[in-house]
Design a protein around this motif. Sequence first.
Motif, mmCIF file in Angstrom:
data_model
loop_
_atom_site.group_PDB
_atom_site.id
_atom_site.type_symbol
_atom_site.label_atom_id
_atom_site.label_comp_id
_atom_site.label_asym_id
_atom_site.label_seq_id
_atom_site.Cartn_x
_atom_site.Cartn_y
_atom_site.Cartn_z
ATOM 1 N N GLU A 92 0.837 -1.210 0.000
ATOM 2 C CA GLU A 92 0.000 0.000 0.000
ATOM 3 C C GLU A 92 0.869 1.256 0.000
ATOM 4 O O GLU A 92 0.490 2.275 -0.579
ATOM 5 C CB GLU A 92 -0.904 0.042 1.242
ATOM 6 C CG GLU A 92 -1.971 -1.026 1.301
ATOM 7 C CD GLU A 92 -1.460 -2.373 1.794
ATOM 8 O OE1 GLU A 92 -0.251 -2.494 2.124
ATOM 9 O OE2 GLU A 92 -2.270 -3.322 1.857
ATOM 10 N N LEU A 95 1.767 2.130 -3.460
ATOM 11 C CA LEU A 95 0.669 2.803 -4.170
ATOM 12 C C LEU A 95 0.585 4.285 -3.773
ATOM 13 O O LEU A 95 0.482 5.173 -4.625
ATOM 14 C CB LEU A 95 -0.633 2.078 -3.830
ATOM 15 C CG LEU A 95 -1.881 2.452 -4.598
ATOM 16 C CD1 LEU A 95 -1.682 2.226 -6.088
ATOM 17 C CD2 LEU A 95 -3.073 1.622 -4.095
ATOM 18 N N LEU A 96 0.643 4.542 -2.465
ATOM 19 C CA LEU A 96 0.540 5.929 -2.000
ATOM 20 C C LEU A 96 1.737 6.755 -2.467
ATOM 21 O O LEU A 96 1.585 7.919 -2.864
ATOM 22 C CB LEU A 96 0.435 5.967 -0.465
ATOM 23 C CG LEU A 96 -0.821 5.310 0.124
ATOM 24 C CD1 LEU A 96 -0.809 5.377 1.649
ATOM 25 C CD2 LEU A 96 -2.095 5.957 -0.401
ATOM 26 N N ARG A 99 1.161 7.601 -6.161
ATOM 27 C CA ARG A 99 0.158 8.667 -6.348
ATOM 28 C C ARG A 99 0.773 10.037 -6.081
ATOM 29 O O ARG A 99 0.561 10.988 -6.827
ATOM 30 C CB ARG A 99 -1.016 8.436 -5.391
ATOM 31 C CG ARG A 99 -1.889 7.255 -5.766
ATOM 32 C CD ARG A 99 -2.897 6.972 -4.655
ATOM 33 N NE ARG A 99 -3.794 5.875 -5.013
ATOM 34 C CZ ARG A 99 -4.664 5.323 -4.162
ATOM 35 N NH1 ARG A 99 -4.752 5.753 -2.914
ATOM 36 N NH2 ARG A 99 -5.441 4.346 -4.575
ATOM 37 N N ARG A 109 -14.041 8.037 -9.621
ATOM 38 C CA ARG A 109 -14.602 6.702 -9.462
ATOM 39 C C ARG A 109 -16.079 6.695 -9.861
ATOM 40 O O ARG A 109 -16.954 6.990 -9.057
ATOM 41 C CB ARG A 109 -14.423 6.234 -8.012
ATOM 42 C CG ARG A 109 -12.954 6.153 -7.632
ATOM 43 C CD ARG A 109 -12.706 5.549 -6.269
ATOM 44 N NE ARG A 109 -11.313 5.106 -6.161
ATOM 45 C CZ ARG A 109 -10.801 4.472 -5.119
ATOM 46 N NH1 ARG A 109 -11.553 4.200 -4.082
ATOM 47 N NH2 ARG A 109 -9.535 4.098 -5.111
ATOM 48 N N ARG A 137 -12.503 12.165 -5.694
ATOM 49 C CA ARG A 137 -11.799 12.088 -4.408
ATOM 50 C C ARG A 137 -10.432 12.751 -4.528
ATOM 51 O O ARG A 137 -9.658 12.400 -5.424
ATOM 52 C CB ARG A 137 -11.642 10.599 -4.050
ATOM 53 C CG ARG A 137 -10.680 10.303 -2.930
ATOM 54 C CD ARG A 137 -10.433 8.795 -2.805
ATOM 55 N NE ARG A 137 -9.447 8.501 -1.792
ATOM 56 C CZ ARG A 137 -8.838 7.321 -1.639
ATOM 57 N NH1 ARG A 137 -9.156 6.307 -2.438
ATOM 58 N NH2 ARG A 137 -7.941 7.140 -0.700
ATOM 59 N N TYR A 144 -4.179 11.302 4.722
ATOM 60 C CA TYR A 144 -3.243 10.282 4.244
ATOM 61 C C TYR A 144 -1.805 10.803 4.247
ATOM 62 O O TYR A 144 -0.865 10.017 4.309
ATOM 63 C CB TYR A 144 -3.590 9.841 2.817
ATOM 64 C CG TYR A 144 -4.616 8.750 2.711
ATOM 65 C CD1 TYR A 144 -5.859 8.862 3.320
ATOM 66 C CD2 TYR A 144 -4.350 7.597 1.974
ATOM 67 C CE1 TYR A 144 -6.800 7.871 3.195
ATOM 68 C CE2 TYR A 144 -5.297 6.597 1.844
ATOM 69 C CZ TYR A 144 -6.519 6.737 2.459
ATOM 70 O OH TYR A 144 -7.455 5.745 2.330
ATOM 71 N N ASP A 247 -12.327 7.682 0.148
ATOM 72 C CA ASP A 247 -11.976 6.258 0.230
ATOM 73 C C ASP A 247 -13.172 5.475 0.753
ATOM 74 O O ASP A 247 -13.580 4.466 0.184
ATOM 75 C CB ASP A 247 -10.765 6.090 1.165
ATOM 76 C CG ASP A 247 -10.364 4.629 1.313
ATOM 77 O OD1 ASP A 247 -10.281 3.939 0.277
ATOM 78 O OD2 ASP A 247 -10.142 4.195 2.454
HETATM 79 C C1 IPM Z 1 -8.041 2.626 -2.504
HETATM 80 C C2 IPM Z 1 -7.347 1.752 -1.499
HETATM 81 C C3 IPM Z 1 -6.095 2.455 -1.024
HETATM 82 C C4 IPM Z 1 -6.504 3.750 -0.365
HETATM 83 C C5 IPM Z 1 -5.210 1.618 -0.098
HETATM 84 C C6 IPM Z 1 -4.842 0.285 -0.699
HETATM 85 C C7 IPM Z 1 -3.963 2.367 0.324
HETATM 86 O O1 IPM Z 1 -8.183 1.428 -0.450
HETATM 87 O O2 IPM Z 1 -7.453 2.883 -3.570
HETATM 88 O O3 IPM Z 1 -9.162 3.045 -2.245
HETATM 89 O O4 IPM Z 1 -6.859 3.777 0.815
HETATM 90 O O5 IPM Z 1 -6.477 4.776 -1.048
#
Ligand code: IPM
Length: 357
Positions: A92, A95-96, A99, A109, A137, A144, A247
């Motif tokens: 995770e 991913l963060l 971004r 979304r 979002r 975060y 989220d």
């Molecule tokens: C999302 C996921 C991520 C978030 C996690 C995996 C870090 O839940 O893309 O919604 O919280 O943004």
Amino acid sequence: MKPSTYNITLLSGDGVGPEVVAEAVKVLTRISELFDFGILFESALIGGAAVDDLGSPYPDQTHESCKRADAVLLGAVGGPQYDGLPKELRPETGLLTMRKALDVFANLRPVAVDGVQAARSPLRPEKVAGTNLLVVRELVGGIYFGTPSFRNDFEGVSTMRYTRPEIERIARIAFRYARDRRNKVTSVDKANVLAVSQLWREVVQGIHDAEFEDVQLEHMYVDNAAMQLILNPRQFGVILTGNLFGDILSDASAVLPGSLGMLPSASIGDSSGLFEPIHGSAPDIAGKGIANPAATILSAAMMLDFLGEKAAATAVRQAVAKTQLDGFLTADLATDPFLPLTTSAFGDEVVKRLQFG
Ligand code: IPM
Ligand code: MN
């Protein structure tokens, strides 16, 4: 005119990620032939797969590939084998970090519920059919990423912080998208309690009054928004909100169509676009070839829109809808008398239905 060629970085990631991305690649390859543009794919590692091979969930070479690319298509990250890792090695975190590094501040979304899905929704079909909303979002700020952020044995601290420019840029995105969605924005906050939400509300209202007076704007507290999403999801056009509330509300709205396997997303910034299904890596079904690739294929369609290939994007969406209407469904949606399709068979059916024009 010479046809365009797009450079796409593929980040398959973990769990079902590689299986669903493979189907999107099939679809993209065929649609590029039909619409006469080129796609060059480059694969790179992210998440647990990147930790295993390169010792980092978002390696430098992956970042370089993403920066070079016209767009990035991602599968999913994470898995139980990585749960015990320290924070900086968790999938995770990769991913963060991505971004933030790509500054893809706007996470889009869309949730649309058609007849096939309404019938499988856990809510009453007549309540959800026809839902067509877009969660916008904010993705690279808020709690975060706010500082201070730390924990010790006595206390844990995370900070929800937004600045005026951060709110302004995401608000503009939401108002622009609202023009195609009921011309309505619902800005979601907790302004009755949180100082950060009071600023959020004031800034969103200001952008509205100065630049988007033609769009209808309402403000809603997040607790009420969670309830309204279930009670009457058709009231929404665009839901504009911060990172944490977005989220939570996007997972809640993902329930409406009856399967998480349908929902795509786009994360866009001034110079990058990242496209991924909303669902996670689904370790329980990984490797079985039964995951629904529709969310990833529809994310690829959002990517085509972003690249300016609008007609190709529409053709992909139509092919997915037609496949499902024809009764070709993966296990998450299939019910008697239809046998569920495998991930790859579903991708093949979509490819068969792709049409030029
Ligand atoms: C999302 C996921 C991520 C978030 C996690 C995996 C870090 O839940 O893309 O919604 O919280 O943004
Ligand atoms: Mn989430």
